[in-house]
Design an enzyme around this catalytic site. Structure first.
Site: not given
Length: 365
Positions: A79, A262
């Site tokens: 990214h 998460d």
């Protein structure tokens, strides 16, 4: 007027006197590692169920992704907001970012926190990079260990000038804490912590959890102290991926690192039929009730997520080894699978809205 929501219990944790902190460290010596914790939690779970058919669905998805090269080792780390392995500050950048890599969700009636058009984790990355471009030495603990709340508020200023990143005060405390520890014990560099592990991901995980209390993602469940270590494992995974498993990212025992438990990846696990919630838990999630960190329901969701991805990883490796011996499986691990599942949720966010996610105000994820 800033939109602010604060976790006072977490703030109080870091203000506890040193004897309490020492007691907490002593308790950590007997903690189950994340993979063991996942197995133990699933064995005793009341409100979640693991479905073998869904594990098969996920295994098929991952294998097809690897064969088609939709899933590659550096997919996440490439990214543009992430540093390159050749950047001098790469390791310290990841340490700062993963110190702050928690709690990006906002209530449904709040504006979403955005920086340079990015939301969630990538908004954090964008804010850190903007501060560096503005000349702030934000990968240096001499800088971030002495930041004021006002300075951090400016670093994380949002695109709309009003919406504030969640848990700003807690983020300041975490930065000040880890910065002071690096300066006191590690000559001001996380790279020294990394090198001290001598290529062992397990040793590095244990060192991070022991040395930096804000990474100590643990709970008591069904009479045992378990660990989930989301941010500590993310940090190790980021270093591994950034360096392509070479140099500073060369770990000989990555099998100890699980997925990063998460509040978003469970949506994908439910979507593929690998994870199922009880009616009681589903009603709580649909009602947008905020769970407390350490609540058995929260622990079960996160522990089952670890267990499922470990089962998928094992099945993927077995299948690839048996049917596709020409495929290099050296980079097939829970880190790569987690990166794919996390990205899948972002890519298919609209399609997955029918699955509620558990909401916790926590510094741990």
């Amino acid at each position: 007027m800033f939109e602010i929501f604060i976790l006072q219990d977490t703030l109080n944790l870091f203000l506890l006197p040193s004897p309490t902190l020492k007691q907490h460290i002593a308790m950590s010596e007997n903690v189950l590692l994340p993979r063991e914790s996942g197995e133990y939690i699933v064995k005793n779970a009341v409100n979640v169920e693991v479905k073998p058919s869904g594990i098969q669905n996920l295994t098929k998805e991952i294998v097809e992704g690897i064969l088609s090269k939709r899933i590659i080792v550096d997919q996440f780390i490439q990214h543009p907001l992430h540093p390159k392995s050749t950047d001098a500050h790469a390791v310290e950048w990841f340490f700062v970012v993963d110190t702050l890599n928690f709690c990006f969700w906002t209530p449904t009636d709040y504006n979403k926190y955005k920086v340079n058009g990015q939301s969630g984790y990538f908004a954090l990355c964008a804010a850190i990079n903007r501060a560096l471009q503005d000349g702030l030495d934000l990968t240096n603990p001499k800088c971030y260990s002495t930041l004021s709340l006002e300075a951090l508020q400016d670093i994380f200023r949002s695109d709309d000038g009003k919406t504030q990143i969640p848990l700003l005060e807690e983020r300041l405390i975490c930065l000040q804490q880890v910065g002071s520890i690096l300066l006191d014990k590690w000559q001001g560099k996380f790279e020294n912590v990394l090198k001290s592990a001598q290529g062992s991901a397990l040793k590095l995980l244990q060192t991070i959890a022991e040395q930096f209390p804000c990474f100590r993602d643990e709970a008591v469940y069904a009479g045992k102290r378990i660990s989930l270590y989301k941010r500590a494992q993310v940090l190790i995974g980021d270093v591994w991926a950034c360096f392509g498993g070479r140099g500073l990212g060369n770990f000989k025992d990555l099998h100890h690192i699980t997925m990063f438990a998460d509040y978003r990846v469970p949506q994908v696990l439910v979507h593929f039929g690998a994870l199922e919630y009880s009616a009681k838990l589903m009603n709580i999630l649909k009602a947008d009730k905020i769970l407390q960190n350490g609540d058995p329901m929260e622990v079960e969701i996160r522990g089952a997520s670890i267990y499922i991805v470990e089962q998928v990883k094992d099945a993927v490796l077995t299948l690839l080894t048996d049917k596709y011996p020409e495929i290099d499986t050296s980079t097939v691990n829970s880190i790569m699978i987690d990166h794919y599942l996390w990205g899948y949720r972002r890519q298919h966010s609209t399609d997955l809205e029918y699955i509620p996610f558990h909401k916790v105000l926590s510094i741990y994820y």
